[in-house]
Write a protein that holds these residues in place. Structure first.
Motif, PDB file in Angstrom:
ATOM      1  N   UNK A 184       2.408  -9.630  -0.239  1.00  0.00           N
ATOM      2  CA  UNK A 184       2.401 -10.459   0.966  1.00  0.00           C
ATOM      3  C   UNK A 184       1.362 -11.572   0.827  1.00  0.00           C
ATOM      4  N   UNK A 185       0.208 -11.259   0.258  1.00  0.00           N
ATOM      5  CA  UNK A 185      -0.800 -12.297   0.054  1.00  0.00           C
ATOM      6  C   UNK A 185      -0.289 -13.365  -0.907  1.00  0.00           C
ATOM      7  N   UNK A 186       0.403 -12.966  -1.958  1.00  0.00           N
ATOM      8  CA  UNK A 186       0.952 -13.944  -2.906  1.00  0.00           C
ATOM      9  C   UNK A 186       1.998 -14.834  -2.237  1.00  0.00           C
ATOM     10  N   UNK A 187       2.808 -14.253  -1.364  1.00  0.00           N
ATOM     11  CA  UNK A 187       3.792 -15.048  -0.618  1.00  0.00           C
ATOM     12  C   UNK A 187       3.060 -16.035   0.285  1.00  0.00           C
ATOM     13  N   UNK A 188       2.028 -15.559   0.990  1.00  0.00           N
ATOM     14  CA  UNK A 188       1.223 -16.446   1.833  1.00  0.00           C
ATOM     15  C   UNK A 188       0.630 -17.581   1.003  1.00  0.00           C
ATOM     16  N   UNK A 189       0.040 -17.242  -0.139  1.00  0.00           N
ATOM     17  CA  UNK A 189      -0.586 -18.258  -0.998  1.00  0.00           C
ATOM     18  C   UNK A 189       0.447 -19.295  -1.451  1.00  0.00           C
ATOM     19  N   UNK A 190       1.653 -18.850  -1.747  1.00  0.00           N
ATOM     20  CA  UNK A 190       2.720 -19.766  -2.169  1.00  0.00           C
ATOM     21  C   UNK A 190       3.062 -20.752  -1.061  1.00  0.00           C
ATOM     22  N   UNK A 249      -2.729 -12.690   9.160  1.00  0.00           N
ATOM     23  CA  UNK A 249      -1.443 -11.997   9.225  1.00  0.00           C
ATOM     24  C   UNK A 249      -1.128 -11.321   7.889  1.00  0.00           C
ATOM     25  N   UNK A 250      -1.303 -12.042   6.793  1.00  0.00           N
ATOM     26  CA  UNK A 250      -1.013 -11.482   5.464  1.00  0.00           C
ATOM     27  C   UNK A 250      -1.886 -10.263   5.182  1.00  0.00           C
ATOM     28  N   UNK A 264       6.910  -7.016   3.837  1.00  0.00           N
ATOM     29  CA  UNK A 264       7.089  -8.171   2.951  1.00  0.00           C
ATOM     30  C   UNK A 264       8.219  -9.081   3.433  1.00  0.00           C
ATOM     31  N   UNK A 265       9.355  -8.503   3.807  1.00  0.00           N
ATOM     32  CA  UNK A 265      10.495  -9.315   4.241  1.00  0.00           C
ATOM     33  C   UNK A 265      10.136 -10.114   5.500  1.00  0.00           C
ATOM     34  N   UNK A 266       9.470  -9.474   6.451  1.00  0.00           N
ATOM     35  CA  UNK A 266       9.094 -10.143   7.700  1.00  0.00           C
ATOM     36  C   UNK A 266       8.095 -11.258   7.427  1.00  0.00           C
ATOM     37  N   UNK A 267       7.124 -10.996   6.566  1.00  0.00           N
ATOM     38  CA  UNK A 267       6.132 -12.018   6.218  1.00  0.00           C
ATOM     39  C   UNK A 267       6.804 -13.192   5.519  1.00  0.00           C
ATOM     40  N   UNK A 268       7.684 -12.903   4.593  1.00  0.00           N
ATOM     41  CA  UNK A 268       8.408 -13.954   3.866  1.00  0.00           C
ATOM     42  C   UNK A 268       9.218 -14.811   4.845  1.00  0.00           C
TER      43      UNK A 268
END
Length: 159
Positions: free
Chosen positions: A16-22, A97-98, A104-108
């Motif tokens: 989730x953090x990597x998705x946030x960073x992206x 949030x992350x 993961x799906x909801x964060x994405x």
């Protein structure tokens, strides 16, 4: 010291953090692009706010005519200001949030919708597209940030 590095490594391993960073990087780059677009419009419209910026167009009174506002430049500046007002809160709330342990799906979904809304908002501002396109894209991005803030508060404060 090695314990601190292990915590940082764990954070980087968090999907989730990597998705946030992206997505944070995407919207930050988009916001930085607005600076370049502003500069482009200033140069092509020959509309500057600082006397030293007009030096290549002459000296004295001949250069003063380039110290002016231009509606196209101001439109880009307003779009950039809107980015600052919306992307900066997203960065802080999105990080919290992350780190709050969302699915993961909801964060994405949150991050993608926010980034898409901000990109759509930029197109709606710069083209310009008729309302309510700009307003809707703003509302969608704002609602995503509020949704993440609610989740953080619910997780941290048990709301």
């Amino acid at each position: 010291r090695s314990g601190e590095m292990a915590k940082l490594t764990q954070l980087i391993d968090n999907e989730v953090f990597r998705v946030y960073a992206t997505y944070a990087t995407i919207v930050l780059l988009k916001m930085m692009l607005m600076s370049l677009i502003t500069a482009y419009f200033r140069i092509t419209r020959k509309a500057f706010v600082n006397p030293e910026d007009t030096a290549s167009f002459g000296k004295g009174e001949s250069a003063k005519k380039f110290l002016r506002t231009d509606p196209d430049v101001e439109r880009v500046r307003r779009g950039h200001l809107n980015d600052l007002e919306n992307i900066v809160p997203f960065l802080g709330i999105g990080l919290l949030y992350a780190l709050s342990g969302p699915d993961l799906y909801t964060a994405l979904l949150h991050f993608r919708i926010f980034a898409g809304a901000r990109i759509a908002h930029t197109f709606a501002y710069l083209i310009p597209l008729p309302q309510p396109s700009r307003g809707l894209s703003w509302v969608v991005g704002y609602a995503v940030t509020i949704s993440m803030a609610y989740k953080v508060l619910k997780t941290a404060l048990y709301l």
